[in-house]
Scaffold this active site. Structure first.
Site, PDB file in Angstrom:
ATOM      1  N   GLU A 163       7.486  39.321  46.470  1.00  0.00           N
ATOM      2  CA  GLU A 163       8.298  38.440  46.000  1.00  0.00           C
ATOM      3  C   GLU A 163       8.802  38.094  44.500  1.00  0.00           C
ATOM      4  OE1 GLU A 163       5.762  34.294  47.739  1.00  0.00           O
ATOM      5  OE2 GLU A 163       5.606  35.083  46.587  1.00  0.00           O
TER       6      GLU A 163
ATOM      7  N   TYR B   7      11.259  32.277  52.446  1.00  0.00           N
ATOM      8  CA  TYR B   7      10.150  31.617  53.467  1.00  0.00           C
ATOM      9  C   TYR B   7       9.905  32.251  54.654  1.00  0.00           C
ATOM     10  CZ  TYR B   7       9.316  28.258  50.185  1.00  0.00           C
ATOM     11  OH  TYR B   7       8.568  27.749  48.606  1.00  0.00           O
TER      12      TYR B   7
ATOM     13  N   ASN C 276       5.796  19.948  45.557  1.00  0.00           N
ATOM     14  CA  ASN C 276       5.023  20.113  45.275  1.00  0.00           C
ATOM     15  C   ASN C 276       4.980  20.878  43.756  1.00  0.00           C
ATOM     16  OD1 ASN C 276       5.028  22.016  46.479  1.00  0.00           O
ATOM     17  ND2 ASN C 276       3.098  22.560  47.740  1.00  0.00           N
TER      18      ASN C 276
ATOM     19  N   LYS D  72       9.960  24.202  40.877  1.00  0.00           N
ATOM     20  CA  LYS D  72      10.816  23.617  42.258  1.00  0.00           C
ATOM     21  C   LYS D  72      11.619  22.508  41.790  1.00  0.00           C
ATOM     22  CE  LYS D  72       7.273  25.273  45.866  1.00  0.00           C
ATOM     23  NZ  LYS D  72       6.249  24.615  47.377  1.00  0.00           N
TER      24      LYS D  72
ATOM     25  N   HIS E 273       5.590  27.425  43.502  1.00  0.00           N
ATOM     26  CA  HIS E 273       4.992  27.963  44.291  1.00  0.00           C
ATOM     27  C   HIS E 273       4.305  28.923  42.962  1.00  0.00           C
ATOM     28  CE1 HIS E 273       4.995  31.367  47.692  1.00  0.00           C
ATOM     29  NE2 HIS E 273       6.266  31.931  46.653  1.00  0.00           N
TER      30      HIS E 273
END
Ligand code: CMP
Length: 140
Positions: free
Chosen positions: A128, A51, A114, A11, A117
């Protein structure tokens, strides 16, 4: 044991801190093989589409804004039980709950920033992977 594929994103908080190599090292040390990888800057449309499952959640808009705040590295990972293996090495979504030694315990800044993913199951992994990669870009 089954050889599986899963999808991973490193990320914007991690690309900003130049720790994509450190994170990939953890993935590889966990037995996962990077069989596709590219650095991209997602559009808002892409992030909202990716998302979409979270679109009713209160954090959706902040999540999308964060995910387009800088480049990300999208990857396909392959290995024995890759989906659960990746989830284990990532650690809990909230770094405050992540086990010592996991990516999120070591690197994540917050529940939003965080660092990584990972797909949560086989159907999600397939969807995905196909969202970001064509078959020809995946070299196992
Ligand atoms: P990820 O695995 O990318 O899937 C959805 C993301 O939403 C999650 O990781 C978190 O980074 C982010 N997020 C932000 N706030 C929350 C929250 N309160 N609960 C769960 N996920 C959150």
């Amino acid at each position: 044991m089954a050889i599986e594929r899963t999808f991973s994103i490193i990320k914007p908080d991690a690309t900003r801190r130049n720790i994509t190599g450190k994170i990939t090292d953890k993935l590889e040390a966990a037995g996962l093989r990077v069989i596709a990888s590219k650095r991209i800057h997602m559009t808002r449309d892409q992030a909202e589409g990716f998302y979409a499952v979270h679109k009713e959640r209160p954090f959706f808009n902040d999540l999308v804004t964060f995910m387009i705040s800088g480049p990300v590295v999208v990857q396909v990972l392959e290995g024995e039980n890759a989906i659960s293996q990746n989830r284990e090495v990532m650690g809990a979504t909230n770094p405050a709950d992540a086990a010592p030694g996991t990516i999120r315990a070591e690197f994540a800044e917050s529940i939003e920033a965080n660092s990584v993913h990972g797909s949560d199951g086989p159907d999600t992994a397939k969807t995905e992977i196909a969202f970001f990669f064509s078959d020809g870009e995946i070299v196992g």
